[in-house]
Structures are given as structure tokens and as C-alpha cells.
Design a protein around this motif. Structure first.
Motif, PDB file in Angstrom:
ATOM      1  N   VAL A  50      40.704  38.731  24.477  1.00 51.17           N
ATOM      2  CA  VAL A  50      40.682  40.000  23.741  1.00 51.17           C
ATOM      3  C   VAL A  50      39.454  40.778  24.208  1.00 51.17           C
ATOM      4  CG1 VAL A  50      40.383  41.041  21.466  1.00 51.17           C
ATOM      5  CG2 VAL A  50      41.906  39.077  21.746  1.00 51.17           C
ATOM      6  N   TYR A  51      39.673  42.042  24.562  1.00 57.08           N
ATOM      7  CA  TYR A  51      38.628  42.812  25.261  1.00 57.08           C
ATOM      8  C   TYR A  51      38.396  44.148  24.559  1.00 57.08           C
ATOM      9  CZ  TYR A  51      36.539  45.472  29.127  1.00 57.08           C
ATOM     10  OH  TYR A  51      35.725  46.247  29.908  1.00 57.08           O
ATOM     11  N   HIS A  52      37.139  44.468  24.336  1.00 54.80           N
ATOM     12  CA  HIS A  52      36.796  45.755  23.726  1.00 54.80           C
ATOM     13  C   HIS A  52      35.611  46.365  24.446  1.00 54.80           C
ATOM     14  CE1 HIS A  52      39.182  46.611  20.195  1.00 54.80           C
ATOM     15  NE2 HIS A  52      39.301  45.312  20.022  1.00 54.80           N
ATOM     16  N   GLN A 108      31.643  51.077  22.807  1.00 61.69           N
ATOM     17  CA  GLN A 108      31.862  52.393  22.206  1.00 61.69           C
ATOM     18  C   GLN A 108      33.012  52.364  21.212  1.00 61.69           C
ATOM     19  OE1 GLN A 108      32.929  55.390  25.006  1.00 61.69           O
ATOM     20  NE2 GLN A 108      32.495  57.071  23.604  1.00 61.69           N
ATOM     21  N   MET A 109      34.057  51.633  21.578  1.00 65.15           N
ATOM     22  CA  MET A 109      35.215  51.571  20.690  1.00 65.15           C
ATOM     23  C   MET A 109      34.856  50.871  19.386  1.00 65.15           C
ATOM     24  SD  MET A 109      39.028  50.313  21.713  1.00 65.15           S
ATOM     25  CE  MET A 109      39.578  51.582  22.807  1.00 65.15           C
ATOM     26  N   ASP A 169      32.071  53.351  17.501  1.00 61.97           N
ATOM     27  CA  ASP A 169      32.352  54.715  17.060  1.00 61.97           C
ATOM     28  C   ASP A 169      33.793  54.957  16.627  1.00 61.97           C
ATOM     29  OD1 ASP A 169      29.744  55.343  17.705  1.00 61.97           O
ATOM     30  OD2 ASP A 169      30.261  55.780  19.785  1.00 61.97           O
ATOM     31  N   SER A 170      34.696  54.107  17.055  1.00 63.97           N
ATOM     32  CA  SER A 170      36.094  54.444  16.814  1.00 63.97           C
ATOM     33  C   SER A 170      36.774  53.564  15.781  1.00 63.97           C
ATOM     34  CB  SER A 170      36.872  54.345  18.125  1.00 63.97           C
ATOM     35  OG  SER A 170      36.250  55.111  19.107  1.00 63.97           O
ATOM     36  N   LEU A 171      36.248  52.388  15.548  1.00 62.11           N
ATOM     37  CA  LEU A 171      36.909  51.491  14.610  1.00 62.11           C
ATOM     38  C   LEU A 171      36.076  51.360  13.336  1.00 62.11           C
ATOM     39  CD1 LEU A 171      38.007  48.647  17.055  1.00 62.11           C
ATOM     40  CD2 LEU A 171      39.470  50.343  15.995  1.00 62.11           C
ATOM     41  N   SER A 172      36.776  51.306  12.215  1.00 62.15           N
ATOM     42  CA  SER A 172      36.068  51.147  10.942  1.00 62.15           C
ATOM     43  C   SER A 172      35.576  49.705  10.819  1.00 62.15           C
ATOM     44  CB  SER A 172      37.010  51.470   9.786  1.00 62.15           C
ATOM     45  OG  SER A 172      38.010  50.475   9.725  1.00 62.15           O
ATOM     46  N   GLU A 223      38.371  47.320  10.339  1.00 62.70           N
ATOM     47  CA  GLU A 223      39.139  47.066  11.570  1.00 62.70           C
ATOM     48  C   GLU A 223      38.364  46.118  12.487  1.00 62.70           C
ATOM     49  OE1 GLU A 223      41.823  51.084  12.196  1.00 62.70           O
ATOM     50  OE2 GLU A 223      39.683  51.182  12.637  1.00 62.70           O
ATOM     51  N   SER A 245      38.697  42.662  11.247  1.00 61.99           N
ATOM     52  CA  SER A 245      39.989  42.031  11.577  1.00 61.99           C
ATOM     53  C   SER A 245      39.989  41.471  13.003  1.00 61.99           C
ATOM     54  CB  SER A 245      41.125  43.042  11.399  1.00 61.99           C
ATOM     55  OG  SER A 245      41.071  44.003  12.440  1.00 61.99           O
ATOM     56  N   ILE A 246      39.082  41.975  13.835  1.00 60.61           N
ATOM     57  CA  ILE A 246      39.043  41.496  15.222  1.00 60.61           C
ATOM     58  C   ILE A 246      38.051  40.344  15.394  1.00 60.61           C
ATOM     59  CG2 ILE A 246      38.534  42.179  17.612  1.00 60.61           C
ATOM     60  CD1 ILE A 246      39.006  45.088  16.673  1.00 60.61           C
ATOM     61  N   MET A 282      36.371  46.974  33.135  1.00 58.85           N
ATOM     62  CA  MET A 282      37.738  46.706  33.580  1.00 58.85           C
ATOM     63  C   MET A 282      37.846  47.002  35.074  1.00 58.85           C
ATOM     64  SD  MET A 282      39.402  45.462  31.168  1.00 58.85           S
ATOM     65  CE  MET A 282      41.098  45.460  31.686  1.00 58.85           C
ATOM     66  N   LEU A 329      45.747  42.214  23.598  1.00 54.88           N
ATOM     67  CA  LEU A 329      44.532  41.801  24.324  1.00 54.88           C
ATOM     68  C   LEU A 329      43.683  42.995  24.728  1.00 54.88           C
ATOM     69  CD1 LEU A 329      45.867  39.030  26.740  1.00 54.88           C
ATOM     70  CD2 LEU A 329      44.599  38.716  24.632  1.00 54.88           C
ATOM     71  N   LEU A 361      42.485  54.476  21.838  1.00 54.78           N
ATOM     72  CA  LEU A 361      42.799  54.171  20.436  1.00 54.78           C
ATOM     73  C   LEU A 361      43.896  55.069  19.901  1.00 54.78           C
ATOM     74  CD1 LEU A 361      39.699  53.425  18.249  1.00 54.78           C
ATOM     75  CD2 LEU A 361      41.683  52.019  18.685  1.00 54.78           C
ATOM     76  N   ARG A 377      47.578  52.762  14.351  1.00 52.98           N
ATOM     77  CA  ARG A 377      47.019  52.622  15.676  1.00 52.98           C
ATOM     78  C   ARG A 377      46.875  51.152  16.073  1.00 52.98           C
ATOM     79  NH1 ARG A 377      40.947  55.034  15.328  1.00 52.98           N
ATOM     80  NH2 ARG A 377      40.094  53.690  13.722  1.00 52.98           N
ATOM     81  N   PHE A 417      44.919  48.285  18.416  1.00 51.09           N
ATOM     82  CA  PHE A 417      43.707  47.994  19.193  1.00 51.09           C
ATOM     83  C   PHE A 417      43.644  46.500  19.487  1.00 51.09           C
ATOM     84  CE2 PHE A 417      42.867  48.570  14.686  1.00 51.09           C
ATOM     85  CZ  PHE A 417      42.315  47.360  14.306  1.00 51.09           C
ATOM     86  N   ALA A 418      42.847  46.138  20.476  1.00 46.55           N
ATOM     87  CA  ALA A 418      42.786  44.746  20.933  1.00 46.55           C
ATOM     88  C   ALA A 418      42.313  43.832  19.812  1.00 46.55           C
ATOM     89  CB  ALA A 418      41.847  44.635  22.119  1.00 46.55           C
ATOM     90  N   GLY A 419      42.936  42.676  19.718  1.00 48.22           N
ATOM     91  CA  GLY A 419      42.530  41.693  18.729  1.00 48.22           C
ATOM     92  C   GLY A 419      43.499  41.585  17.568  1.00 48.22           C
TER      93      GLY A 419
END
Lengths: 415, 321
Positions: free
Chosen positions: A222-224, A227-228, A231-234, A237, A240-241, A254, B30, B35, B49, B51-53
């Protein structure tokens, strides 16, 4: 039957083969400038082909449930890394590994925020580097790469891997003596936080180095991006990851993005196993593979040294028996049959070694066996046409050991 | 006895039904590169939406807009998706089930046979060089600017000083209207989002509480009937209302004072463009050509040239007619 297997001349030839190998080993010189083949394959092992071509996809049990998340920071600034650590901590990450060096203080505000987030977040491991001022290679004198401003508030783990000039990484050392203490590797330190029982099992193996069982590329985790996550995920969220997972933070862009050579290394997964290739794996993915191996308990097995030698000697002896038999009974076609046998055995041996590694992660050190197989043909020729003819004492040795006393004339007459 | 058999049958059916109905989350995400560009929806449900995971159940659909990418894991099989497209999870599941992974023996045999075939050495490359000529190239594709379907004039970028701005862009097919967005450069969250039917939108920047020290982007997109998305590039700007006084500052400049009155106006126009106050320059040109002055034809020519530099060719053409 037994007297066919135990043949004195074959035993002598086997001994000669190993004597010759020992002799070659004695006079081995570093003459790679006239030996590009050897130099090219300096860091090649048969198991590399298993990794690069035969391994296939990772098996199911190592799949979706794997508790590792990779986070790419890009060119990291300390303020963002501090915020990221804070957010990961708030999202209940099981352990956070920061594979970045914070070796000096830079901007007071950003440094303070990073330090504050380290203080407030438990389970953070910072990367550092081992340093041996004395070059004794027995005990490292110090660690470097992290300012005490940060290291005082987190665990440390070294990110060094043993590798020669070809920089192929296949081993990792779980812990090393540093000064008067013992320092854990980055991955060992993470495991001690996340899964202490797995870390204990690793340390109880008491191995100076472990072979890394590479099973996954970066794209299998699992890759993030930082920045995501920032700034983009609460927070929910992100939770949950990363909740109860190991989060590895570092430079791992990448494909087609970022610097393809920064923190990128050669591993056995590289399909160009003869070098002169682009490094194939980012450091963070190597750490992830180590964690995967330890968490799954999928260590690479090796035969004890004595058993390995026993297998080698038996293998060599059986080959000598076979080739000797061909020499005696099919002398006219000896060359053709022997070369054919050697090629067939190479393929079978390669298959067997690959299969054992693939199915049971059993690594056979069979380089000497292959060399013995190569030499058997020539040594038998030399022995039969030169040694036996020149040294009568050897020639008087019987072909087979008589297991029973031969009958006398009188006994035969009585029968 | 019959009651017991019936009871067992009912129990078996219940277990089977529950195992079928309670579909487990089978797809693990993955990776996604965007987003907003990847969403998942179940039948009759809202889009959410992706997202990975996270894990996705099998009964639903995943939508990717143009340029979006996602990688899913299903039963040890990596599934790569590229937008634009709407993918049914059941179809993806069926496709993944059909993929039969090669066994160890097949891979081994393939390796051995390839190694027999692949005997290329340096000498062969030299002898049959044309056969090998397309294997490597020393150059890259990229670095050229991406083609965007929607473009806008450049005088709506850089430093904007006037609170009342009319953002305008070129016309494309827009069956569902245009989506106009202003966002901070580093954040995904928008400051302003508006659905627009025409090719322009009047915005009062003063009401948006924009920070003068920050850069913002504005962009427009138009969703097409086939789910593709036509977009403009992100246009960067910052809002500095105090720069409205810049003309007054320039007029006190020593250079300005040395010029003749005719040259002074040209100096102002040049300096505004040079200092990235493109919108202010645009407004000044508009003002000059509407005045009753013998220099209007000159200003008109200069304005046309300015518009051409600002990629506003249609506007420049209309001015020459």
C-alpha cells in the motif's frame, strides 16, 4: 552391489578433484581485469534467477493483510515530516519508521515542530548510520546521521546493509555492537515496537547476518504520498489506512517520477543479474521486504556446513563413479556421453536448487559441486592416461574392494 | 427423524446463504494517483472517493477520470486500471479469476528455453546491427507541455490586483456545464467551486479572503458524455489589491519623469507587463483605446500585440476587424 559403489580409484579421483579445487582456491588472484566474465558475475548466485525470473507473484498469505504502508516524502522538509508524524501518531499507527537523516539543525521553527512531534508520538524509529572510526570491523565506535536534538526523543535504528563494491543487497544484520551498547537495525527496532515476539524470534536465531527473502516490489505494498496523507485525507481516513500498521516514511517515488538513482540499490530481484543495470529497489522497499520476511517468519534456510560438504562429496563421488564407468565401458564415445551428461546434470541441478529455494526457501551452496562436476571429466582422463600408467603402485590398486575373501583353489575343488 | 433432517437442511442453507450474501471486502487498493479522480459507488449509493489502503466490496463500480490510475489487489493478483473508465467490480473479479498464474515448472521451462534462444553477444550486435537498432534509444519523451483541451488568456494569471475579475476561457463541448475552481497552490481543497454554463465567470476576489503572500490556481473542466474530462491547465495567480497603486509609484519614478508624455504611457504599459501585472496592463490597454486620442491607433496595435502574447488570439482578431 556394495563393491560396485565403493571403488578405490573413484575415491582417489574424488580426492584429487577436491585437492585441485583447494589448490585453485589457494592461488586465487584478483585478476578481474583479464577476466570480465568472473568480474561480471562477481555477485551472482543461482538463487538470483529464482527471484528475478521464477518466483512469480507473492503468495497469498503475504498479500493483502500485510501490515505495511509506504509513504513517499518527496524532497522532505522537516516541518511537513513533523506534521506527518503527528498525524500518523494521532491515527494510531502501530510503528513509524522514518528513513530520513536529520543530521543537523536547520530552521529553528521546523526543527522544533519536528522535535515536538517526536516527543508526542510513541513508536517512532529514526534512521541513523553506523560509523567505525577505528576501522577495527569488530565494534562500531559510534552512530551518525541524526542530531541529538531529535534522537533524544525517538528510538534509533541503523540503515546500513552489508554489500561489496557491486552494492547488491542480499543480507541484513539485525543488530551490531556500537560503543559499549548494542544497536538494533532500523527494521529490528521497528519490530521491537510493533511485534516484540517477532523481533525476539529474529534475535534468538543469533545470526550475525540474515539473508533477506525478497518477495515484493514497491508496487505490491500500500503506497501513499506524504502530501496526500497530510493535506487530502481526513484523520479518520488516515486512521483507516495506518491504524495498527507499520508506516515506513522515506524517499520512494513512483516509476517515472523523482530521482531514479537516489537511495536505490541492486537486489536479487534485478533481472539483469550480471550487473551493468539500473538499480532496482528503493531503500524503503528493502526495509519493507525485511519486515515482511520477519513478520511472516519466512527466513531463508541453509544447510549446516558439515551437511553441505557431505552432499557435495557424495555428489562429486557419484559423478566420478558414473563418468568412470562410461570411461571403462564406452571408451570410444566417452567424450560425447560425458559432455551430454554434464549439460543434463547442470539443468537438473539448477532445477533442483531453484525448486528447493522456491518451495522451501532452502539455499544450497552448490558452487563447488558444479565445479567438481566440470573437473570430473578432465581429472578422470588425466588419472587414467597419466597417473595410473606412470605410478605402478596406484595401478596395482584393485578396481573393486573385495568384500569377501577370495576362495582358494582348494576350497573351489572341495565345492 | 424428518424434523432433524429438515433442521439440518435449513441450517446448511442458512450458512450457505449467509456466506454468499455477506460478501467480504475482496479488493485491496494499493495505489491511486489522484484522490478526486477515482471513486467507488454501489448500486443506488453515493460515490465515495477511493484511496490506497482501503478495501472495496465486490458489488459496485469504480470510476476513473481521464489520467487517473489505480492498482488493486485481488486474491494475490495485481490489477492496474487507467482512466477514463467505469469498471464493474464483478467483471474485474471475473477477469482476475480467469487469470491463471504460471506454475513454477512453466516459468522454469520458459527461462531455460529463452536462455537458449537469447544468445546475443556484442559480435552479433555489430554484425546484424539493424536487428538490434530499435532496442535502445538515447533520449526521452516528455518535458513538452501537456496538451490541455481548454485554454485561457494569460492576463488572468500572475498578480491580480482588481477584486472584480472576469475569468474567461475558450469554448469546448460542455453537456453538463463547466466546473470552475480556485484552490490554494499546495492544497487540494478548493477555495471556490462553481458550476458555469457560459465561458466566463465574474468573481469577487475580495470576498474569498485570499492571502496576498500565497499563490492560488484557477482551472476549468468540462465533463463529457462519455465520462472523459476536458481540462484547462492550472493557471497560477496571487491576489495583491495593494498593487493597484503601482501605477502611481511608477509615475514618481525618475525614468518615467525623463520621458516625453507620449513615451511615458508606453513606459507604463511596458513596466506593468514586465512586473507581471498582466491584468492591470490589460485593463490599461482597454482604457487607452476607449479614449478619444490621436494615439488610439497606436495603442490598438500595441493591444493586439499584447493579446497575442497573452494567448488571447480570438480577442486580438476581434480587435483588428
Amino acid at each position: 552391489m556394495l563393491n560396485r559403489i565403493i571403488q578405490p580409484h573413484s575415491i582417489i579421483i574424488t580426492g584429487l578433484i577436491f585437492l585441485f579445487i583447494w589448490f585453485l582456491n589457494l592461488i586465487r588472484l584478483n585478476m578481474h581485469y583479464i577476466d570480465p566474465f568472473n568480474n561480471g558475475l562477481k555477485n551472482y548466485e543461482i538463487t538470483d534467477i529464482v527471484y528475478a525470473y521464477l518466483a512469480g507473484q507473492p503468495v497469498e498469505e503475504e498479500g493483502a493483510g500485510l501490515p505495511i504502508v509506504l509513504v513517499h516524502t518527496g524532497t522532505p522538509d522537516r516541518l511537513s515530516v513533523g506534521r506527518l508524524i503527528q498525524k500518523l501518531g494521532d491515527a494510531d499507527a502501530g510503528a513509524i519508521g522514518i528513513d530520513l537523516f536529520f543530521d543537523r539543525r536547520k530552521e529553528p521553527v521546523a526543527d522544533s515542530i519536528l522535535q515536538q512531534s517526536l516527543k508526542q508520538t510513541s513508536g517512532v524509529v529514526l534512521a541513523c548510520e553506523l560509523y567505525d572510526e577505528s576501522y577495527s570491523y569488530e565494534r562500531f565506535t559510534d552512530w551518525i546521521g541524526v542530531d541529538t536534538f531529535f534522537s533524544n526523543h525517538a528510538q534509533l535504528g541503523y540503515v546500513n546493509f552489508p554489500a561489496n563494491k557491486t552494492k547488491v543487497i542480499r543480507l541484513f544484520s539485525p543488530q551490531e555492537p556500537v560503543g559499549n551498547d548494542t544497536m538494533r537495525a532500523f527494521t529490528t527496532a521497528l519490530l521491537q515496537t510493533y511485534a516484540p515476539e517477532a523481533a525476539d524470534r529474529l534475535l534468538q536465531r543469533n545470526r550475525a547476518v540474515e539473508h533477506i527473502h525478497f518477495t515484493r516490489h514497491r508496487t505490491d505494498y500500500v503506497y501513499h504520498t506524504q502530501q496526500m496523507l497530510l493535506d487530502s485525507l481526513s484523520l479518520e481516513e488516515v486512521r483507516s489506512i495506518v491504524a495498527n500498521k507499520i508506516v515506513l516514511v522515506g524517499y520512494i517515488p513512483m516509476e517515472g517520477e523523482g530521482d531514479p538513482l537516489k537511495d536505490r540499490h541492486y537486489t536479487p530481484l534485478n533481472q539483469s543479474y550480471g550487473n551493468k543495470a539500473i538499480p532496482d529497489m528503493y531503500g524503503l522497499a528493502i526495509h519493507a521486504n525485511v519486515l515482511t520476511m520477519v513478520l511472516n517468519g519466512h527466513y531463508i534456510r541453509e544447510l549446516p556446513n558439515w551437511l553441505n560438504w557431505l552432499v557435495l562429496v557424495v555428489f562429486c563421488y557419484l559423478n566420478v563413479l558414473l563418468i568412470h564407468w562410461v570411461y571403462d565401458d564406452f571408451n570410444e564415445v566417452f567424450h560425447g556421453i560425458t559432455r551430454g551428461l554434464q549439460i543434463l546434470e547442470f539443468i537438473l541441478l539448477f532445477f533442483l536448487i531453484s525448486l528447493l529455494f522456491y518451495k522451501f526457501r532452502l539455499k544450497l551452496d552448490f558452487g563447488l559441486g558444479i565445479l567438481a562436476l566440470l573437473l570430473a571429466y578432465d581429472i578422470i582422463m588425466i588419472y587414467e592416461s597419466l597417473v595410473r600408467r606412470r605410478i605402478p603402485l596406484i595401478d596395482r590398486i584393485p578396481e573393486e574392494i573385495p568384500l569377501r575373501r577370495p576362495k582358494t583353489m582348494k576350497e573351489e575343488e572341495e565345492e | 427423524m424428518r424434523k432433524i433432517i429438515n433442521l439440518i437442511a435449513v441450517l446448511c442453507l442458512t450458512v450457505c446463504a449467509s456466506s454468499v450474501l455477506a460478501q467480504p471486502a475482496v479488493f485491496t487498493v494499493l495505489y491511486t494517483n489522484s484522490l478526486k479522480g477515482v471513486t467507488y459507488s454501489e448500486e443506488g449509493g453515493n460515490e465515495r472517493r477511493v484511496f490506497a489502503g482501503i478495501q472495496l466490496p465486490v458489488d459496485g463500480r469504480i470510476r476513473l477520470i481521464n489520467g487517473a490510475e489505480a492498482r488493486l489487489l485481488y486474491k494475490n493478483k495485481n490489477i492496474a486500471l487507467e482512466g477514463p473508465g467505469l469498471f464493474s467490480m464483478t467483471v474485474l473479479q471475473a477477469d482476475a479469476e480467469q487469470i491463471v498464474a504460471e506454475g513454477f515448472l512453466t516459468r522454469f521451462w520458459s527461462f531455460i528455453s529463452n536462455s537458449i534462444k537469447d544468445t546475443d553477444n556484442a559480435e552479433q550486435v555489430e554484425r546484424y546491427h539493424r536487428r538490434y537498432l530499435t532496442n535502445a534509444r538515447a533520449g526521452i519523451s516528455g518535458f513538452a507541455q501537456r496538451d490541455y483541451a481548454i485554454s485561457a488568456p494569460r492576463y488572468l494569471t500572475e498578480t491580480l490586483d482588481d477584486p472584480d475579475i472576469i475569468f474567461r476561457w475558450d469554448s469546448v463541448a460542455h453537456p453538463f456545464g463547466y466546473r470552475f475552481m480556485i484552490a490554494k497552490e499546495t492544497a487540494e481543497e478548493a477555495v471556490l467551486v462553481a458550476a458555469v454554463d457560459s465561458e466566463q465567470l465574474s468573481v469577487n476576489l475580495g470576498e474569498l479572503m485570499l492571502q496576498p503572500s500565497s499563490f492560488y490556481i484557477w482551472k476549468v473542466s468540462a465533463l463529457q458524455a462519455d465520462s472523459t474530462l476536458l481540462e484547462s491547465p492550472p493557471y497560477y495567480f496571487n491576489y495583491q489589491p495593494e498593487r493597484a497603486e503601482y501605477i502611481a509609484e511608477l509615475k514618481e519614478d525618475g525614468d518615467y519623469l525623463r520621458f516625453t508624455p507620449e513615451e511615458q504611457e508606453l513606459y507604463l504599459l511596458y513596466q506593468l507587463e514586465e512586473d507581471s501585472l498582466l491584468n492591470q496592463a490589460y485593463r490599461r490597454y482597454q482604457k487607452l483605446i476607449s479614449e478619444d486620442s490621436p494615439a488610439v491607433p497606436l495603442y490598438r496595435k500595441m493591444f493586439v500585440s499584447f493579446l497575442a502574447r497573452m494567448d488571447a488570439l480570438e480577442e486580438a482578431k476581434s480587435l483588428t476587424r
